[in-house]
Scaffold this motif. Structure first.
Motif, PDB file in Angstrom:
ATOM      1  N   MET A   1      -5.796   4.152  50.603  1.00 46.95           N
ATOM      2  CA  MET A   1      -6.966   3.388  50.857  1.00 46.95           C
ATOM      3  C   MET A   1      -7.181   3.298  52.352  1.00 46.95           C
ATOM      4  O   MET A   1      -6.248   3.251  53.109  1.00 46.95           O
ATOM      5  CB  MET A   1      -6.816   2.005  50.309  1.00 46.95           C
ATOM      6  CG  MET A   1      -7.158   1.864  48.909  1.00 46.95           C
ATOM      7  SD  MET A   1      -7.404   0.155  48.746  1.00 46.95           S
ATOM      8  CE  MET A   1      -7.717   0.026  47.136  1.00 46.95           C
ATOM      9  N   THR A   4     -10.841  -0.031  56.170  1.00 48.24           N
ATOM     10  CA  THR A   4     -12.102  -0.723  55.998  1.00 48.24           C
ATOM     11  C   THR A   4     -12.216  -1.284  54.587  1.00 48.24           C
ATOM     12  O   THR A   4     -12.641  -2.405  54.377  1.00 48.24           O
ATOM     13  CB  THR A   4     -13.276   0.237  56.259  1.00 48.24           C
ATOM     14  OG1 THR A   4     -13.016   0.981  57.419  1.00 48.24           O
ATOM     15  CG2 THR A   4     -14.558  -0.504  56.405  1.00 48.24           C
ATOM     16  N   LYS A   5     -11.804  -0.460  53.602  1.00 48.48           N
ATOM     17  CA  LYS A   5     -11.843  -0.935  52.226  1.00 48.48           C
ATOM     18  C   LYS A   5     -10.863  -2.080  52.017  1.00 48.48           C
ATOM     19  O   LYS A   5     -11.153  -3.038  51.320  1.00 48.48           O
ATOM     20  CB  LYS A   5     -11.505   0.224  51.291  1.00 48.48           C
ATOM     21  CG  LYS A   5     -12.610   0.562  50.394  1.00 48.48           C
ATOM     22  CD  LYS A   5     -12.161   1.637  49.458  1.00 48.48           C
ATOM     23  CE  LYS A   5     -13.309   1.878  48.551  1.00 48.48           C
ATOM     24  NZ  LYS A   5     -13.032   2.842  47.570  1.00 48.48           N
ATOM     25  N   LEU A   6      -9.704  -2.007  52.647  1.00 52.49           N
ATOM     26  CA  LEU A   6      -8.690  -3.047  52.523  1.00 52.49           C
ATOM     27  C   LEU A   6      -9.183  -4.327  53.185  1.00 52.49           C
ATOM     28  O   LEU A   6      -9.035  -5.406  52.624  1.00 52.49           O
ATOM     29  CB  LEU A   6      -7.376  -2.577  53.155  1.00 52.49           C
ATOM     30  CG  LEU A   6      -6.168  -3.496  52.968  1.00 52.49           C
ATOM     31  CD1 LEU A   6      -5.887  -3.710  51.496  1.00 52.49           C
ATOM     32  CD2 LEU A   6      -4.974  -2.916  53.664  1.00 52.49           C
ATOM     33  N   SER A   8     -12.291  -5.184  53.689  1.00 55.79           N
ATOM     34  CA  SER A   8     -13.439  -5.701  52.966  1.00 55.79           C
ATOM     35  C   SER A   8     -12.997  -6.399  51.682  1.00 55.79           C
ATOM     36  O   SER A   8     -13.576  -7.396  51.274  1.00 55.79           O
ATOM     37  CB  SER A   8     -14.397  -4.538  52.722  1.00 55.79           C
ATOM     38  OG  SER A   8     -14.773  -4.383  51.439  1.00 55.79           O
ATOM     39  N   SER A   9     -11.962  -5.942  51.006  1.00 57.51           N
ATOM     40  CA  SER A   9     -11.480  -6.606  49.801  1.00 57.51           C
ATOM     41  C   SER A   9     -10.810  -7.933  50.136  1.00 57.51           C
ATOM     42  O   SER A   9     -10.923  -8.911  49.392  1.00 57.51           O
ATOM     43  CB  SER A   9     -10.548  -5.697  49.014  1.00 57.51           C
ATOM     44  OG  SER A   9      -9.347  -5.489  49.718  1.00 57.51           O
ATOM     45  N   LYS A  10     -10.140  -7.986  51.301  1.00 58.05           N
ATOM     46  CA  LYS A  10      -9.549  -9.263  51.735  1.00 58.05           C
ATOM     47  C   LYS A  10     -10.660 -10.272  52.043  1.00 58.05           C
ATOM     48  O   LYS A  10     -10.551 -11.445  51.721  1.00 58.05           O
ATOM     49  CB  LYS A  10      -8.673  -9.060  52.971  1.00 58.05           C
ATOM     50  CG  LYS A  10      -7.337  -8.461  52.681  1.00 58.05           C
ATOM     51  CD  LYS A  10      -6.521  -8.403  53.949  1.00 58.05           C
ATOM     52  CE  LYS A  10      -5.159  -7.816  53.687  1.00 58.05           C
ATOM     53  NZ  LYS A  10      -4.361  -7.726  54.902  1.00 58.05           N
ATOM     54  N   LEU A  12     -13.675 -10.284  50.729  1.00 55.29           N
ATOM     55  CA  LEU A  12     -14.268 -10.686  49.460  1.00 55.29           C
ATOM     56  C   LEU A  12     -13.394 -11.730  48.768  1.00 55.29           C
ATOM     57  O   LEU A  12     -13.894 -12.724  48.232  1.00 55.29           O
ATOM     58  CB  LEU A  12     -14.451  -9.452  48.561  1.00 55.29           C
ATOM     59  CG  LEU A  12     -15.103  -9.714  47.208  1.00 55.29           C
ATOM     60  CD1 LEU A  12     -16.490 -10.282  47.373  1.00 55.29           C
ATOM     61  CD2 LEU A  12     -15.093  -8.461  46.380  1.00 55.29           C
ATOM     62  N   MET A  13     -12.100 -11.503  48.830  1.00 57.38           N
ATOM     63  CA  MET A  13     -11.161 -12.445  48.212  1.00 57.38           C
ATOM     64  C   MET A  13     -11.231 -13.805  48.916  1.00 57.38           C
ATOM     65  O   MET A  13     -11.222 -14.857  48.265  1.00 57.38           O
ATOM     66  CB  MET A  13      -9.742 -11.875  48.283  1.00 57.38           C
ATOM     67  CG  MET A  13      -8.765 -12.665  47.455  1.00 57.38           C
ATOM     68  SD  MET A  13      -9.213 -12.610  45.753  1.00 57.38           S
ATOM     69  CE  MET A  13      -7.972 -11.552  45.174  1.00 57.38           C
TER      70      MET A  13
END
Length: 157
Positions: A1, A4-6, A8-10, A12-13
């Protein structure tokens, strides 16, 4: 991964956790406010205890000679009741009834029949009687709490 994806998921969380906490706080505040209002409503709706019945002390009627006037010798025949605040006052008055009657009888002889039958004459007499009876009857008893002095009989002849 990718980073940026990591990231962005943090993010969002984190947003979801903060939103959940905000909703939980709002729900708790609403619960507390509604609970306070319902307890206030419960206090308002609880019936009050019925008022206590009034306590009266009856004073036997008595007759008093009044000073002579244009119509000759005059008499006053009167009966009274005293409205008292509590049972202690009633008991004090009953125990000291001879003193009560004596104090009252001392008020009348100086009165003229015209004074007693004039407008306001009875009211001023009631005020004087109230003042005389409010004084303590002995050092061992407190003054009785007399709320009102009431005529039950009143004849001037």
């Amino acid at each position: 991964m990718s980073a940026t994806k990591l990231g962005s998921s943090k993010m969002l969380m984190l947003v979801l956790v903060l939103a959940t906490l905000a909703l939980a706080s709002a729900g708790m505040a609403l619960y507390v406010l509604m609970g306070a209002r319902s307890s206030e409503a419960a206090v308002v709706t609880t019936p009050e205890a019925p008022p206590l019945p009034p306590i009266f002390v009856r004073i036997e009627p008595f007759t008093v000679n009044l000073p002579e006037d244009n119509y000759g010798p005059r008499l006053l025949y009167t009966g009274l009741s005293l409205k008292v605040a509590d049972e202690r006052s009633r008991q004090t008055l009953v125990e000291h009834m001879p003193q009560v009657r004596s104090r009252l009888l001392m008020l009348f002889p100086g009165r003229k029949a015209a004074e007693l039958t004039a407008p306001g004459g009875k009211e001023s007499l009631l005020a004087e009687m109230h003042a005389v009876l409010q004084a303590p009857f002995s050092t061992s008893h407190a003054a009785p709490a007399i709320e009102d002095v009431l005529f039950t009989e009143f004849i001037v002849q």
